[in-house]
Scaffold this active site. Structure first.
Site: not given
Length: 264
Positions: A50, A52, A78, A81-82, A110-111, A123, A170, A197
Site C-alpha cells: 500500500d 495510500h 491502495d 486515501d489516508r 479495495n480503496h 491486494h 472488516r 492491505h
C-alpha cells in the site's frame, strides 16, 4: 501527450491540467482493459504494498528499489486515501504505466473503488469461492467492487492464525488460515502469495510460510511509526527484502485532519 515532460512535472510537485489528466486516464484505461485479470509478470520484479497517498515516500521507494524502467514493479493496490497526496501518487503511477506499460503492473485495491508463474500477487487475499487461478481470470472486474463474492474477497480478505475460514471483522471478505492457503498454493503450483492491505510495523511479514505481506507506506497516516518494505525477485526468483523509512517531506505535509478509523 509528452509523457516524459509530464513525468518530470509531477516529480517536481506540479500538477497536470484537468484536460491532460483526463487524456492520461483514457489512455491508461485502454491499456488496463486489455490486460488479464491474472496478468503474467516476468522476473526480475519488485513487489510493493500500500502507498495510500504518501507521494514523497513513493519517491523514496523508487530511490530504494530503482527507477522504472530499469526496475520492474508490481504495485498491489491502495494507491490513494489516508495520505495527503493521493492525486500526485495516482498521477505518477498512471504516467509510468502509460510510458512503460510492460515495466509496471498496477493491481486494484479495495480503496480503488468508484477500481508470475510462481508468485501470485493480490491486494487482499483468498476466497472460499476461488480454488484455482483460472477462476480469477473470468471475474468481471470492470465494475464497482461488490459487497460480497470472490471479487470482494480478493480485495478485502486477511490471513489469520486459523486453519480454514472465519468471518472478517472488516465486514467484507474473510479471514483465511494456513490449511486453505497451503491447499491453494498446491493446487495452483505456487511458491508464494504476496498481498498488501494490512499494516505491518516491521514492513514485511510471512504468514504460514506460504504468504508474504508487503507494506510500502512508511509511518502510515503520518502517525503509525512503521517502516516500509519492497520485495524484489531476481531472474532465478530469489528474494531480497528492501526496507525504507519515511521522508523528511512528510513532516511538511501534515495538517489538520479528522480521526479516521483504520478499518474504513
Amino acid at each position: 501527450m509528452d509523457l516524459d515532460l509530464w513525468i518530470s512535472k509531477v516529480k517536481e510537485g506540479q500538477h497536470l491540467s484537468e484536460d491532460e489528466l483526463q487524456l492520461l486516464c483514457e489512455y491508461v484505461k485502454d491499456i488496463l482493459i486489455e490486460e488479464s485479470n491474472v496478468q503474467p509478470v516476468n522476473s526480475p520484479v519488485t513487489v510493493c504494498g500500500d502507498i495510500h497517498g504518501q507521494f514523497h515516500d513513493l519517491m523514496k521507494l523508487f530511490q530504494t528499489g530503482g527507477h522504472v524502467p530499469e526496475t520492474n514493479y508490481i504495485f498491489m493496490g491502495d494507491f490513494v486515501d489516508r495520505g495527503y497526496n493521493s492525486l500526485e501518487v495516482f498521477t505518477i503511477l498512471l504516467l509510468l504505466k502509460a510510458r512503460y506499460p510492460a515495466n509496471i503492473t498496477l493491481l486494484r485495491g479495495n480503496h480503488e473503488s468508484r477500481q508470475l508463474t510462481q508468485v501470485l500477487c493480490v491486494h487482499g487475499g483468498l476466497s472460499p469461492d476461488i480454488r484455482t487461478v483460472d477462476q480469477i481470470r473470468v471475474i468481471e472486474r470492470n465494475c464497482e467492487i461488490p459487497h460480497e463474492g470472490p471479487f470482494c474477497d480478493l480485495m478485502w480478505s486477511d490471513p489469520e492464525d486459523i486453519e480454514t475460514w472465519a468471518v472478517s471483522p472488516r465486514g467484507a471478505g474473510w479471514l483465511f488460515g494456513s490449511r486453505v492457503t497451503t491447499e491453494f498454493n498446491h493446487i495452483n503450483k505456487l511458491d508464494l502469495v504476496c498481498r498488501a492491505h494490512q499494516l505491518v510495523q516491521e514492513g514485511l511479514k510471512y504468514m504460514f510460510q506460504d504468504k508474504g505481506l508487503v507494506w510500502s507506506a512508511p509511518n502510515y497516516c503520518y502517525r503509525c511509526g512503521n517502516v516500509a518494505s519492497i520485495l524484489s525477485f531476481n531472474e532465478n526468483m530469489e528474494r531480497e527484502v528492501k526496507f525504507f523509512t519515511e521522508t523528511e517531506e512528510n513532516n511538511q505535509m501534515r495538517g489538520p485532519r479528522t480521526g479516521v478509523p483504520y478499518f474504513l
